[in-house]
Design a protein around this motif. Structure first.
Motif, PDB file in Angstrom:
ATOM      1  N   SER A  37       0.826  -1.200   0.000  1.00  0.00           N
ATOM      2  CA  SER A  37       0.000   0.000   0.000  1.00  0.00           C
ATOM      3  C   SER A  37       0.861   1.251   0.000  1.00  0.00           C
ATOM      4  N   ALA A  38       1.880   1.280   0.848  1.00  0.00           N
ATOM      5  CA  ALA A  38       2.778   2.441   0.907  1.00  0.00           C
ATOM      6  C   ALA A  38       3.425   2.694  -0.451  1.00  0.00           C
ATOM      7  N   GLU A  39       3.795   1.616  -1.133  1.00  0.00           N
ATOM      8  CA  GLU A  39       4.404   1.773  -2.456  1.00  0.00           C
ATOM      9  C   GLU A  39       3.370   2.244  -3.482  1.00  0.00           C
ATOM     10  N   SER A  40       2.184   1.665  -3.449  1.00  0.00           N
ATOM     11  CA  SER A  40       1.168   2.039  -4.434  1.00  0.00           C
ATOM     12  C   SER A  40       0.729   3.493  -4.266  1.00  0.00           C
ATOM     13  N   LEU A  41       0.845   4.003  -3.045  1.00  0.00           N
ATOM     14  CA  LEU A  41       0.512   5.412  -2.802  1.00  0.00           C
ATOM     15  C   LEU A  41       1.680   6.343  -3.124  1.00  0.00           C
ATOM     16  N   GLY A  42       2.810   5.768  -3.507  1.00  0.00           N
ATOM     17  CA  GLY A  42       3.978   6.566  -3.864  1.00  0.00           C
ATOM     18  C   GLY A  42       4.712   7.153  -2.661  1.00  0.00           C
ATOM     19  N   LEU A  43       4.563   6.508  -1.500  1.00  0.00           N
ATOM     20  CA  LEU A  43       5.163   7.042  -0.277  1.00  0.00           C
ATOM     21  C   LEU A  43       6.511   6.406   0.047  1.00  0.00           C
ATOM     22  N   PHE A  44       6.639   5.120  -0.144  1.00  0.00           N
ATOM     23  CA  PHE A  44       7.853   4.365   0.138  1.00  0.00           C
ATOM     24  C   PHE A  44       7.957   3.240  -0.876  1.00  0.00           C
ATOM     25  N   SER A  45       9.187   2.769  -1.102  1.00  0.00           N
ATOM     26  CA  SER A  45       9.310   1.507  -1.827  1.00  0.00           C
ATOM     27  C   SER A  45       8.963   0.397  -0.832  1.00  0.00           C
ATOM     28  N   ASP A  47      10.713  -2.202  -0.129  1.00  0.00           N
ATOM     29  CA  ASP A  47      11.910  -2.501   0.654  1.00  0.00           C
ATOM     30  C   ASP A  47      12.143  -1.460   1.743  1.00  0.00           C
ATOM     31  N   ASP A  48      12.031  -0.177   1.406  1.00  0.00           N
ATOM     32  CA  ASP A  48      12.248   0.879   2.394  1.00  0.00           C
ATOM     33  C   ASP A  48      11.233   0.803   3.527  1.00  0.00           C
ATOM     34  N   PHE A  49       9.985   0.549   3.181  1.00  0.00           N
ATOM     35  CA  PHE A  49       8.953   0.456   4.200  1.00  0.00           C
ATOM     36  C   PHE A  49       9.217  -0.727   5.126  1.00  0.00           C
ATOM     37  N   GLU A  50       9.566  -1.866   4.555  1.00  0.00           N
ATOM     38  CA  GLU A  50       9.823  -3.056   5.366  1.00  0.00           C
ATOM     39  C   GLU A  50      11.026  -2.874   6.280  1.00  0.00           C
ATOM     40  N   VAL A  51      12.067  -2.210   5.795  1.00  0.00           N
ATOM     41  CA  VAL A  51      13.240  -1.935   6.634  1.00  0.00           C
ATOM     42  C   VAL A  51      12.846  -1.028   7.793  1.00  0.00           C
ATOM     43  N   LEU A  52      12.082   0.000   7.511  1.00  0.00           N
ATOM     44  CA  LEU A  52      11.635   0.926   8.561  1.00  0.00           C
ATOM     45  C   LEU A  52      10.783   0.199   9.600  1.00  0.00           C
ATOM     46  N   LEU A  53       9.863  -0.626   9.154  1.00  0.00           N
ATOM     47  CA  LEU A  53       9.003  -1.352  10.083  1.00  0.00           C
ATOM     48  C   LEU A  53       9.795  -2.389  10.884  1.00  0.00           C
TER      49      LEU A  53
END
Length: 60
Positions: A37-45, A47-53
């Motif tokens: 979802s974060a990627e589809s909204l253009g907020l994070f890739s 990979d980046d979102f998963e690393v952050l989480l």
């Protein structure tokens, strides 16, 4: 825990509550993971979102 929609609460203080809410709403409506979802909204890739989480989860 990575696919649990409530895990966004760990990121909300960092990414902002409005952005977190947008990600969860989109993920729930479209049956996506938070990262997708974060990627589809253009907020994070994804990979980046998963690393952050993962980083936030490891601090718990």
């Amino acid at each position: 825990m990575m696919n649990n929609l409530s895990s966004i609460t760990l990121l909300a203080p960092e990414i902002g509550y409005d952005i977190a809410a947008s990600i969860v709403k989109d993920a729930k409506q479209r049956h996506l993971s938070l990262a997708e979802s974060a990627e589809s909204l253009g907020l994070f890739s994804i990979d980046d979102f998963e690393v952050l989480l993962k980083h936030k989860l490891s601090q718990q």
